[in-house]
Write a protein that holds these residues in place. Structure first.
Motif, PDB file in Angstrom:
ATOM      1  N   SER A 104       0.333  34.768 -15.200  1.00 12.58           N
ATOM      2  CA  SER A 104       0.663  35.619 -16.344  1.00 12.58           C
ATOM      3  C   SER A 104      -0.236  35.282 -17.526  1.00 12.58           C
ATOM      4  CB  SER A 104       2.138  35.470 -16.735  1.00 12.58           C
ATOM      5  OG  SER A 104       2.412  34.141 -17.136  1.00 12.58           O
ATOM      6  N   ILE A 105      -0.625  36.317 -18.238  1.00 12.30           N
ATOM      7  CA  ILE A 105      -1.515  36.198 -19.396  1.00 12.30           C
ATOM      8  C   ILE A 105      -0.908  37.017 -20.531  1.00 12.30           C
ATOM      9  CG2 ILE A 105      -3.833  36.646 -20.289  1.00 12.30           C
ATOM     10  CD1 ILE A 105      -4.795  36.656 -17.329  1.00 12.30           C
ATOM     11  N   LEU A 106      -0.945  36.473 -21.728  1.00  9.77           N
ATOM     12  CA  LEU A 106      -0.527  37.218 -22.910  1.00  9.77           C
ATOM     13  C   LEU A 106      -1.740  37.426 -23.809  1.00  9.77           C
ATOM     14  CD1 LEU A 106       1.666  38.434 -24.780  1.00  9.77           C
ATOM     15  CD2 LEU A 106       1.977  36.136 -25.749  1.00  9.77           C
ATOM     16  N   ILE A 107      -1.963  38.671 -24.208  1.00 10.72           N
ATOM     17  CA  ILE A 107      -3.034  38.988 -25.149  1.00 10.72           C
ATOM     18  C   ILE A 107      -2.404  39.534 -26.413  1.00 10.72           C
ATOM     19  CG2 ILE A 107      -5.081  40.379 -25.595  1.00 10.72           C
ATOM     20  CD1 ILE A 107      -5.554  40.498 -22.592  1.00 10.72           C
ATOM     21  N   ILE A 108      -2.644  38.862 -27.542  1.00 11.93           N
ATOM     22  CA  ILE A 108      -2.124  39.331 -28.820  1.00 11.93           C
ATOM     23  C   ILE A 108      -3.291  39.749 -29.714  1.00 11.93           C
ATOM     24  CG2 ILE A 108      -0.090  37.857 -28.646  1.00 11.93           C
ATOM     25  CD1 ILE A 108      -1.368  35.994 -30.735  1.00 11.93           C
ATOM     26  N   GLY A 109      -2.999  40.590 -30.680  1.00 10.76           N
ATOM     27  CA  GLY A 109      -4.055  41.014 -31.591  1.00 10.76           C
ATOM     28  C   GLY A 109      -3.589  42.166 -32.464  1.00 10.76           C
ATOM     29  N   GLU A 110      -4.287  42.343 -33.564  1.00 13.49           N
ATOM     30  CA  GLU A 110      -3.986  43.466 -34.441  1.00 13.49           C
ATOM     31  C   GLU A 110      -4.344  44.778 -33.743  1.00 13.49           C
ATOM     32  OE1 GLU A 110      -2.493  43.115 -37.233  1.00 13.49           O
ATOM     33  OE2 GLU A 110      -2.689  40.964 -37.572  1.00 13.49           O
ATOM     34  N   SER A 111      -3.797  45.884 -34.229  1.00 18.60           N
ATOM     35  CA  SER A 111      -4.161  47.192 -33.707  1.00 18.60           C
ATOM     36  C   SER A 111      -5.668  47.407 -33.909  1.00 18.60           C
ATOM     37  CB  SER A 111      -3.375  48.279 -34.437  1.00 18.60           C
ATOM     38  OG  SER A 111      -3.727  49.559 -33.960  1.00 18.60           O
ATOM     39  N   GLY A 112      -6.350  47.820 -32.850  1.00 20.15           N
ATOM     40  CA  GLY A 112      -7.786  48.047 -32.944  1.00 20.15           C
ATOM     41  C   GLY A 112      -8.631  46.826 -32.634  1.00 20.15           C
ATOM     42  N   ALA A 113      -7.994  45.720 -32.251  1.00 23.37           N
ATOM     43  CA  ALA A 113      -8.741  44.489 -31.981  1.00 23.37           C
ATOM     44  C   ALA A 113      -9.300  44.433 -30.559  1.00 23.37           C
ATOM     45  CB  ALA A 113      -7.857  43.267 -32.232  1.00 23.37           C
ATOM     46  N   GLY A 114      -8.911  45.385 -29.708  1.00 20.07           N
ATOM     47  CA  GLY A 114      -9.488  45.439 -28.372  1.00 20.07           C
ATOM     48  C   GLY A 114      -8.583  44.996 -27.249  1.00 20.07           C
ATOM     49  N   LYS A 115      -7.285  44.907 -27.497  1.00 17.87           N
ATOM     50  CA  LYS A 115      -6.358  44.473 -26.434  1.00 17.87           C
ATOM     51  C   LYS A 115      -6.419  45.424 -25.240  1.00 17.87           C
ATOM     52  CE  LYS A 115      -2.670  44.683 -29.008  1.00 17.87           C
ATOM     53  NZ  LYS A 115      -3.327  45.197 -30.254  1.00 17.87           N
ATOM     54  N   THR A 116      -6.195  46.708 -25.489  1.00 17.11           N
ATOM     55  CA  THR A 116      -6.167  47.696 -24.416  1.00 17.11           C
ATOM     56  C   THR A 116      -7.563  47.973 -23.877  1.00 17.11           C
ATOM     57  OG1 THR A 116      -4.247  48.722 -25.498  1.00 17.11           O
ATOM     58  CG2 THR A 116      -5.345  49.996 -23.780  1.00 17.11           C
TER      59      THR A 116
ATOM     60  N   ALA B 102      -7.090  38.629 -29.413  1.00 15.04           N
ATOM     61  CA  ALA B 102      -8.143  39.640 -29.494  1.00 15.04           C
ATOM     62  C   ALA B 102      -8.595  39.777 -30.939  1.00 15.04           C
ATOM     63  CB  ALA B 102      -7.642  40.976 -28.959  1.00 15.04           C
ATOM     64  N   LYS B 103      -9.912  39.757 -31.143  1.00 12.90           N
ATOM     65  CA  LYS B 103     -10.469  39.828 -32.489  1.00 12.90           C
ATOM     66  C   LYS B 103     -11.633  40.806 -32.514  1.00 12.90           C
ATOM     67  CE  LYS B 103     -11.160  35.842 -34.498  1.00 12.90           C
ATOM     68  NZ  LYS B 103     -11.632  34.438 -34.680  1.00 12.90           N
ATOM     69  N   ALA B 104     -11.756  41.518 -33.623  1.00 14.33           N
ATOM     70  CA  ALA B 104     -12.877  42.440 -33.828  1.00 14.33           C
ATOM     71  C   ALA B 104     -13.554  42.085 -35.142  1.00 14.33           C
ATOM     72  CB  ALA B 104     -12.387  43.882 -33.854  1.00 14.33           C
ATOM     73  N   ASP B 105     -14.875  41.903 -35.096  1.00  5.93           N
ATOM     74  CA  ASP B 105     -15.614  41.531 -36.297  1.00  5.93           C
ATOM     75  C   ASP B 105     -16.979  42.204 -36.276  1.00  5.93           C
ATOM     76  OD1 ASP B 105     -16.431  40.323 -38.641  1.00  5.93           O
ATOM     77  OD2 ASP B 105     -16.983  38.429 -37.694  1.00  5.93           O
ATOM     78  N   ASN B 106     -17.162  43.158 -37.196  1.00  4.30           N
ATOM     79  CA  ASN B 106     -18.434  43.877 -37.300  1.00  4.30           C
ATOM     80  C   ASN B 106     -18.867  44.495 -35.965  1.00  4.30           C
ATOM     81  OD1 ASN B 106     -18.803  43.279 -40.079  1.00  4.30           O
ATOM     82  ND2 ASN B 106     -19.606  41.248 -39.550  1.00  4.30           N
ATOM     83  N   GLY B 107     -17.922  45.110 -35.285  1.00  4.52           N
ATOM     84  CA  GLY B 107     -18.227  45.789 -34.037  1.00  4.52           C
ATOM     85  C   GLY B 107     -18.283  44.885 -32.825  1.00  4.52           C
ATOM     86  N   LYS B 108     -18.049  43.599 -32.995  1.00  9.89           N
ATOM     87  CA  LYS B 108     -18.046  42.655 -31.884  1.00  9.89           C
ATOM     88  C   LYS B 108     -16.602  42.343 -31.507  1.00  9.89           C
ATOM     89  CE  LYS B 108     -19.593  38.032 -30.522  1.00  9.89           C
ATOM     90  NZ  LYS B 108     -20.228  36.763 -30.983  1.00  9.89           N
ATOM     91  N   TYR B 109     -16.276  42.535 -30.236  1.00 12.11           N
ATOM     92  CA  TYR B 109     -14.915  42.319 -29.768  1.00 12.11           C
ATOM     93  C   TYR B 109     -14.881  41.101 -28.843  1.00 12.11           C
ATOM     94  CZ  TYR B 109     -13.967  46.969 -31.594  1.00 12.11           C
ATOM     95  OH  TYR B 109     -13.829  48.053 -32.418  1.00 12.11           O
ATOM     96  N   VAL B 110     -14.009  40.155 -29.159  1.00 13.25           N
ATOM     97  CA  VAL B 110     -13.927  38.909 -28.385  1.00 13.25           C
ATOM     98  C   VAL B 110     -12.476  38.491 -28.212  1.00 13.25           C
ATOM     99  CG1 VAL B 110     -16.181  38.084 -29.195  1.00 13.25           C
ATOM    100  CG2 VAL B 110     -14.097  37.455 -30.456  1.00 13.25           C
ATOM    101  N   PHE B 111     -12.281  37.513 -27.311  1.00 16.09           N
ATOM    102  CA  PHE B 111     -10.998  36.840 -27.163  1.00 16.09           C
ATOM    103  C   PHE B 111     -11.150  35.405 -27.653  1.00 16.09           C
ATOM    104  CE2 PHE B 111      -9.953  39.665 -23.307  1.00 16.09           C
ATOM    105  CZ  PHE B 111      -9.190  40.520 -24.084  1.00 16.09           C
ATOM    106  N   GLU B 112     -10.213  34.961 -28.477  1.00 18.63           N
ATOM    107  CA  GLU B 112     -10.155  33.558 -28.866  1.00 18.63           C
ATOM    108  C   GLU B 112      -9.303  32.826 -27.838  1.00 18.63           C
ATOM    109  OE1 GLU B 112      -7.873  31.649 -32.491  1.00 18.63           O
ATOM    110  OE2 GLU B 112      -9.767  32.522 -33.176  1.00 18.63           O
ATOM    111  N   THR B 113      -9.815  31.712 -27.305  1.00 11.80           N
ATOM    112  CA  THR B 113      -9.159  31.027 -26.191  1.00 11.80           C
ATOM    113  C   THR B 113      -8.414  29.760 -26.589  1.00 11.80           C
ATOM    114  OG1 THR B 113     -11.136  29.724 -25.675  1.00 11.80           O
ATOM    115  CG2 THR B 113     -10.925  31.883 -24.600  1.00 11.80           C
TER     116      THR B 113
END
Length: 217
Positions: free
Chosen positions: A4-16, A170-181
């Protein structure tokens, strides 16, 4: 025991959006927000005709599909996406908005707790990915901390993240989408030495393959 994995993030951060790299033939999406997916061509990949997509926030229906996928006629599915846990919580809350009893908050906490706890009991080769919205709190000293957004104090006490060994932010910064681990003022975490970098590509296929390799070494 299912992974099981949980991905959290603000809306628009790239979760989906991170779902885009998965194989539709072995992936089943439970769209609890009932808003569709957020990448080009998703309707051709995931739909009821392909038997790999359903839009519902009803826990009984969700468990019905999880049991079919794990034990019955859908065992070809290897990855299940539950998008989002907040959709389940909010819809349940609004369905019961006229109830004045405190019991409804206990029931809400129990239902979500049961889901994130019991998904581990599904078949061993199955990966369940839950997504959720994030909330960032700031104390009087300016310290900021990001965690999963919940409905009610009961779920805050449970700490939903504690039921997962892997929590990605999930994080979005200047068009770059990443996961913080790893934890950096957040509840992000992953198994020791699994991910060498604190930030990895926004790519669920890569995440699942890396975790599988780690577990089987």
């Amino acid at each position: 025991m299912a992974n099981s994995i949980l991905i959290i993030g603000e809306s628009g951060a790239g979760k989906t959006t991170s779902i885009r790299t998965l194989d539709p033939k072995t992936t089943f999406i439970i769209d609890c927000d009932r808003k569709g997916l957020s990448f080009r061509g998703w309707k051709k990949m995931y739909n009821t005709a392909n038997k790999n997509y359903i839009a519902t926030s009803n826990l009984e229906t969700i468990w019905g599909y999880l049991k079919r996928i794990s034990y019955q006629d859908m065992t070809h599915i290897k990855t299940v996406i539950i998008d989002t846990l907040n959709g389940i919580m909010v819809d349940d809350e609004f369905r019961r908005m006229h109830e004045k009893s405190f019991d409804k908050w206990q029931d809400l906490a129990a239902s979500v707790y049961g889901l994130v706890t019991d998904i581990h009991e599904l078949r061993d080769d199955l990966t369940i990915v839950c997504t959720a919205h994030a909330q960032t709190d700031r104390d009087d000293n300016g310290y900021m901390f990001t965690h999963m957004k919940t409905s009610g104090r009961k779920l805050d006490k449970i700490v939903v993240e504690s039921k997962f060994t892997t929590v990605l932010l999930a994080k979005a910064d200047n068009g770059k989408y990443v996961f913080e681990t790893h934890a950096n003022h957040s509840t992000a975490k992953s198994p020791m030495d699994c991910f060498a970098e604190s930030e990895i590509p926004n790519d669920l296929k890569y995440v699942i393959e890396t975790l599988d390799k780690y577990e089987n070494e």
